[in-house]
Design a protein around this motif. Sequence first.
Motif, PDB file in Angstrom:
ATOM      1  N   ASP A 112       0.853  -1.182   0.000  1.00 12.87           N
ATOM      2  CA  ASP A 112       0.000   0.000   0.000  1.00 12.87           C
ATOM      3  C   ASP A 112       0.892   1.235   0.000  1.00 12.87           C
ATOM      4  O   ASP A 112       2.100   1.157  -0.265  1.00 12.87           O
ATOM      5  CB  ASP A 112      -0.962  -0.019   1.200  1.00 12.87           C
ATOM      6  N   LEU A 113       0.303   2.372   0.320  1.00 11.42           N
ATOM      7  CA  LEU A 113       1.077   3.615   0.316  1.00 11.42           C
ATOM      8  C   LEU A 113       2.241   3.561   1.295  1.00 11.42           C
ATOM      9  O   LEU A 113       3.330   4.085   1.021  1.00 11.42           O
ATOM     10  CB  LEU A 113       0.159   4.797   0.660  1.00 11.42           C
ATOM     11  N   SER A 127       4.096   1.188   1.971  1.00  4.47           N
ATOM     12  CA  SER A 127       5.188   0.336   1.506  1.00  4.47           C
ATOM     13  C   SER A 127       6.059   1.022   0.462  1.00  4.47           C
ATOM     14  O   SER A 127       7.099   0.477   0.073  1.00  4.47           O
ATOM     15  CB  SER A 127       4.613  -0.959   0.908  1.00  4.47           C
ATOM     16  N   GLU A 140      -5.838   8.078   4.285  1.00  2.00           N
ATOM     17  CA  GLU A 140      -6.499   6.774   4.281  1.00  2.00           C
ATOM     18  C   GLU A 140      -7.158   6.567   2.919  1.00  2.00           C
ATOM     19  O   GLU A 140      -7.970   7.382   2.486  1.00  2.00           O
ATOM     20  CB  GLU A 140      -7.559   6.698   5.384  1.00  2.00           C
ATOM     21  N   GLY A 181      -8.199  -0.118  -0.353  1.00  2.00           N
ATOM     22  CA  GLY A 181      -7.178  -1.101  -0.688  1.00  2.00           C
ATOM     23  C   GLY A 181      -6.737  -1.061  -2.140  1.00  2.00           C
ATOM     24  O   GLY A 181      -5.528  -1.042  -2.424  1.00  2.00           O
ATOM     25  N   GLY A 214      -4.400   1.983  -2.772  1.00  2.00           N
ATOM     26  CA  GLY A 214      -3.064   1.843  -2.213  1.00  2.00           C
ATOM     27  C   GLY A 214      -2.204   0.884  -3.021  1.00  2.00           C
ATOM     28  O   GLY A 214      -1.031   1.166  -3.298  1.00  2.00           O
ATOM     29  N   ARG A 215      -2.790  -0.246  -3.428  1.00  4.93           N
ATOM     30  CA  ARG A 215      -2.013  -1.208  -4.220  1.00  4.93           C
ATOM     31  C   ARG A 215      -1.670  -0.645  -5.590  1.00  4.93           C
ATOM     32  O   ARG A 215      -0.560  -0.848  -6.098  1.00  4.93           O
ATOM     33  CB  ARG A 215      -2.800  -2.510  -4.352  1.00  4.93           C
ATOM     34  N   TYR A 226       1.167   1.864  -5.295  1.00  4.84           N
ATOM     35  CA  TYR A 226       2.435   1.158  -5.079  1.00  4.84           C
ATOM     36  C   TYR A 226       2.947   0.556  -6.388  1.00  4.84           C
ATOM     37  O   TYR A 226       4.127   0.689  -6.725  1.00  4.84           O
ATOM     38  CB  TYR A 226       2.223   0.069  -4.031  1.00  4.84           C
ATOM     39  N   ALA A 238      -9.296   0.875  -9.806  1.00  2.00           N
ATOM     40  CA  ALA A 238      -9.333   1.623  -8.547  1.00  2.00           C
ATOM     41  C   ALA A 238     -10.102   2.929  -8.672  1.00  2.00           C
ATOM     42  O   ALA A 238     -10.163   3.703  -7.711  1.00  2.00           O
ATOM     43  CB  ALA A 238      -7.901   1.906  -8.067  1.00  2.00           C
ATOM     44  N   ASP A 272     -14.560   0.125  -2.292  1.00  2.00           N
ATOM     45  CA  ASP A 272     -13.769  -1.001  -1.777  1.00  2.00           C
ATOM     46  C   ASP A 272     -14.031  -2.239  -2.588  1.00  2.00           C
ATOM     47  O   ASP A 272     -15.025  -2.359  -3.292  1.00  2.00           O
ATOM     48  CB  ASP A 272     -14.136  -1.278  -0.304  1.00  2.00           C
TER      49      ASP A 272
END
Length: 407
Positions: free
Chosen positions: A279-280, A282, A307, A310, A313-314, A317, A380, A406
Motif C-alpha cells: 500500500d502507500l 510500503s 487513508e 485497498g 493503495g495497491r 504502489y 481503482a 472497496d
Amino acid sequence: MSRTRRIARVGLDVVLALLFGAISLSEVHSSPFGLLPAAAGPYVSIAVALTLVFRRYRPLPVLAAGVLGEVLVGSVAPLLLAVFTVADRCGNRRRTWFGAAAALIAVAIPWGQGTTVPLFLTRTALLAVVLAVPLLLGLWTSQRAETIAALRERAEQAERERDLRATAAVEAERLRIAGELHDIVAHRISQITVLAGALEVSADGKPAEIAGTIRTTGSRALTEMRELLGILREPADAVAQGNSVAQGNSAALGNSAAHGNAAAQRDSAERVPLRPAPDLGSIPELVAEAVAAGQTVDLTMPIELPEVAGPVGRAAYRIVQEALTNAAKHAAGAEVRAALTVVDGVLDVDVRNGRGDHTPLAAEGSGFGLLGMRKRVELAGGSLHSGPLAGGGYVVHATFPLHAVDE
C-alpha cells in the motif's frame, strides 16, 4: 432418444393397437351404426386398429382413419386413442381443436340409422363428455412435457452460464496472477541487471558489496514468488487432502486425517510467510530497495499518509514500482523523482525520470507493464497518463479519488 427407449415405445404402441383393436371388434358386433354392412365391421376395425401403431408419427392421419372407422362401422374406441394422441403430440393448437370437433361431429351423427334432432343432440352431449376425457388428458401430458423440456433447457442454460462465469473468473484470475508475477519478477530482475552493470565498472572493494546486494535482491524475488505460488497451491492441497479424508472408512481415521491436514496447512503457512498487500506505506521501502540497487530516486510524500481504499493503495504502489522498473531498464543512471500529493480529495502519483542509458532488458520488454498499470488504475477508479517529456525522459502520472469503492 436411446434405442431401448424407442423399442419400448414401439412395443407400447403395438400393445395399445391390439387392445383397442379387440375393443373395436367387440364394439362393431353390437353397434347398430355405420354405413357399411355388419360383415365389413371386423375388417374395417382391424384396419383402423393397425393405423394406431403409427399414431406418434402421423397423429392427424390416424385420427382421420378413426373418424372413417366410426362413420363406416360405428367403431369409437380407436377414435378415443387417436384424439388423445393428437392432443398429446400437437398440444393446445388449432389442429387439435379442429380434430376434436371433427371427431365429435362424426360420432354424434347416427350413421345408417337416420338423423333425428333429439337423437343427434343426445349423442352430441353424451359423446362430448366421452371425447373430453382423452382430449384433456392429452393436453395435460403435452403441457407437462413442454414444462419439463423448458425446465431442462433452463437448467442446461444455467449450467452453460455457470461454466462461462467460471471460465471468465479463471481468465480474470490468470491475468491477475500474470500481472502480479510481472510486477515482482520484472522489478527485481531490473534491479539485478542494474547491479550487474555496476559490478562491471566498480572500483576496488565494491564488487563484494554489489554482489551481496544482487544476492539479497534475488533472494527477495524468490521469496515473493514463493509467497504468490504458495497462495495458489494452498487451495489445491486442501482439496486433495479433503478428498483423502473423504475416502476414509472410519470416523477415527477421518479425525486423524483432519488433524494431519491442519498441521500440513500450518507447516505450509510456516514455509510460505505471507506479507500484507502493498500500500502507500510500503512505497518508502520500495524506493529504499531501488536506491540500494543503484538507482537515484528522490521521493516526496506527505508525512501523514491519507487513508485510501485497498485497490488505490495497491495501484499507487504498483505504479511507482513499474515506473522505477522502466527507468532502470530504459534510463539507467538517470535520476527518478517520485511524488505523492493530496489536493482537494484527490491523490496524485507522479513519477518521472530524466535521460539515461538503455540496458539490454530495454529491447526485451513485453509492453504489458503500462497496460497493467492502466488497468489497475481504472479498477481503482482513477486515471493514468504516461508519455515522454519534452526535454527527454518519461513521466507516469495517476490520479485517484481518496474514497474509491472497496473491493
